[in-house]
Design an enzyme around this catalytic site. Structure first.
Site, mmCIF file in Angstrom:
data_model
loop_
_atom_site.group_PDB
_atom_site.id
_atom_site.type_symbol
_atom_site.label_atom_id
_atom_site.label_comp_id
_atom_site.label_asym_id
_atom_site.label_seq_id
_atom_site.Cartn_x
_atom_site.Cartn_y
_atom_site.Cartn_z
ATOM 1 N N GLU A 16 23.932 44.130 36.192
ATOM 2 C CA GLU A 16 24.242 45.561 36.080
ATOM 3 C C GLU A 16 23.148 46.347 35.351
ATOM 4 O OE1 GLU A 16 28.722 46.165 35.302
ATOM 5 O OE2 GLU A 16 28.298 44.133 34.600
ATOM 6 N N SER A 140 31.368 45.559 37.391
ATOM 7 C CA SER A 140 30.976 46.458 38.481
ATOM 8 C C SER A 140 31.255 45.858 39.856
ATOM 9 C CB SER A 140 29.498 46.847 38.368
ATOM 10 O OG SER A 140 29.279 47.630 37.216
ATOM 11 N N TYR A 206 29.501 53.426 42.501
ATOM 12 C CA TYR A 206 28.262 54.049 42.064
ATOM 13 C C TYR A 206 27.439 54.723 43.161
ATOM 14 C CZ TYR A 206 29.201 51.401 37.820
ATOM 15 O OH TYR A 206 29.773 50.899 36.691
ATOM 16 N N ARG A 245 37.775 50.040 28.555
ATOM 17 C CA ARG A 245 38.508 50.479 29.738
ATOM 18 C C ARG A 245 39.327 49.300 30.239
ATOM 19 N NH1 ARG A 245 34.940 50.621 33.769
ATOM 20 N NH2 ARG A 245 36.069 49.008 34.902
ATOM 21 N N ASP A 247 41.839 47.781 33.296
ATOM 22 C CA ASP A 247 42.094 47.970 34.727
ATOM 23 C C ASP A 247 43.368 47.249 35.161
ATOM 24 O OD1 ASP A 247 39.696 49.338 34.769
ATOM 25 O OD2 ASP A 247 38.538 47.613 35.485
ATOM 26 N N GLU A 259 41.588 43.230 33.988
ATOM 27 C CA GLU A 259 40.501 42.948 33.047
ATOM 28 C C GLU A 259 40.339 44.099 32.077
ATOM 29 O OE1 GLU A 259 36.324 43.890 34.741
ATOM 30 O OE2 GLU A 259 37.464 43.125 36.459
ATOM 31 N N ASN A 261 37.121 46.036 29.851
ATOM 32 C CA ASN A 261 35.673 46.199 29.706
ATOM 33 C C ASN A 261 35.374 46.768 28.321
ATOM 34 O OD1 ASN A 261 34.531 45.920 32.721
ATOM 35 N ND2 ASN A 261 36.500 46.957 32.755
ATOM 36 N N GLY A 265 30.988 51.666 31.924
ATOM 37 C CA GLY A 265 29.888 52.486 32.396
ATOM 38 C C GLY A 265 29.955 53.910 31.874
#
Length: 358
Positions: A16, A140, A206, A245, A247, A259, A261, A265
């Site tokens: 990433e 990602s 993205y 974050r 999910d 998961e 994070n 991002g």
């Protein structure tokens, strides 16, 4: 009060890297816009402690994604450096980066998460199709494959086993994708991700402009409560700090944790900045708040490095307490599950994980 020198780290050796470069540039620009900061942007690969100490800055804002920059190694280097930094400490970063480990923490908290298996080359997997095959420690949607039959599953394993050291299979949950940002300990507005792609892959995240982000999506009150509880509980039990974050997938059974994070991002396509803006927190204000929070943790002279012996001791303790067993199975029961009815976990090798925050 004089301006604060902030070292923004970006790049790194992981898949990433390009996202990190975009995130780092946006954070640097946001801090300059906020005012009160002298920003030093530094693209790195895998710096040593000596190399990091040579870089300027009163506080470090590391915006790297992937196993090295987000999953513990860089955090250990910053701990030895001694300056305050934004984000989770080494142990929490490792657990959050490791999807199997974070699912174990969710399971012990009674949070629903899809059954999963570590994939070992040459050995069968007993999960029924459909499944998701993905690396244990990448983000990602790098290397994620959806498999609906045995042939697709075999092809995904053959492709990914040569690229990734650790793979997992997870029961595919088809439903609505919901994500929750956390700023310090505050939950940001929920976002539903709607993509025209097969799933929310790297391109949808993205590159494409047709992905829809629905803020404050219409969800049943009990689902909202379940997601809020799960997000905060996982964040706190793992020991994350500053930003994260979380999910989920939501189907007729309820919300399923996927998961967490620990350094999400920060590009113009990223979810946490969108949620913060919706909550009235501009991107410059959010970045400034994170820097100020990290500084507030360091009492006295924040330039003073930690005693070398203490750093070695902390490193050893972290490595021990956050060890993730290579053989982990998450089994169990989802059909007809009610809220709080979760997967059953077994571990082929024992070893309780300390849940004390770093």
């Amino acid at each position: 009060m004089s301006d604060i020198n902030v070292l923004v780290l970006m790049g790194g050796p992981d898949a990433e890297r390009e996202i990190s470069l975009k995130s780092g540039a946006m954070i640097a620009a946001a801090l300059r816009e906020a005012g009160g900061f002298i920003v030093h942007e530094q693209i790195i690969d895998k710096p040593t402690s000596t190399e990091l100490r040579a870089l300027p800055g009163d506080v470090i804002f590391p915006v790297l994604h992937g196993p090295f920059g987000e999953g513990g190694p860089l955090q250990e280097i910053m701990e030895a450096d001694g300056r305050p930094y934004v984000g989770s400490r080494p142990r929490a970063a490792r657990i959050a980066m490791d999807k199997i480990s974070s699912k174990l923490f969710a399971r012990t908290a009674g949070i629903r998460t899809p059954p999963a298996r570590i994939l070992i080359a040459g050995e069968p997997c007993d999960l029924e199709m459909p499944v998701i095959v993905k690396p244990v420690d990448d983000g990602s949607s790098v290397g994620v494959r959806r498999c609906f039959d045995a042939a697709q599953f075999a092809a995904a394993r053959a492709e990914l086993e040569v690229k990734h050291q650790r793979l997992m299979a997870e029961k595919l949950i088809v439903g609505r994708e919901i994500t929750v940002g956390i700023l310090e300990r505050d939950l940001l507005p929920m976002i539903e991700v709607v993509t025209s792609q097969e799933f929310y892959d790297f391109s949808a995240k993205y590159e494409r402009s047709d992905t829809q982000y629905i803020l404050d999506p219409a969800l049943a009150p009990e689902i909202q409560a379940e997601i809020a509880y799960a997000s905060r509980t996982i964040y706190e039990r793992i020991g994350c700090r500053d930003i994260a974050r979380v999910d989920f997938m939501v189907d007729e059974v309820g919300a399923w944790f996927l998961e967490i994070n620990s350094m999400p991002g920060m590009t113009d396509h990223s979810l946490v900045p969108k949620a913060a803006t919706h909550a009235g927190i501009t991107f410059p204000k959010m970045c400034a708040r994170l820097v100020e929070k990290s500084l507030s943790r360091m009492k006295g002279n924040h330039r003073m490095a930690r005693n070398a012996a203490n750093a070695v001791q902390a490193h050893a303790a972290d490595a021990s307490s956050a060890s993730t067993e290579s053989q982990v199975a998450l089994e169990g029961a989802s059909q007809g599950a009610s809220e709080g009815n979760t997967a059953t976990m077994t571990r082929d090798q024992s070893g309780a994980q300390d849940q004390t925050n770093d």
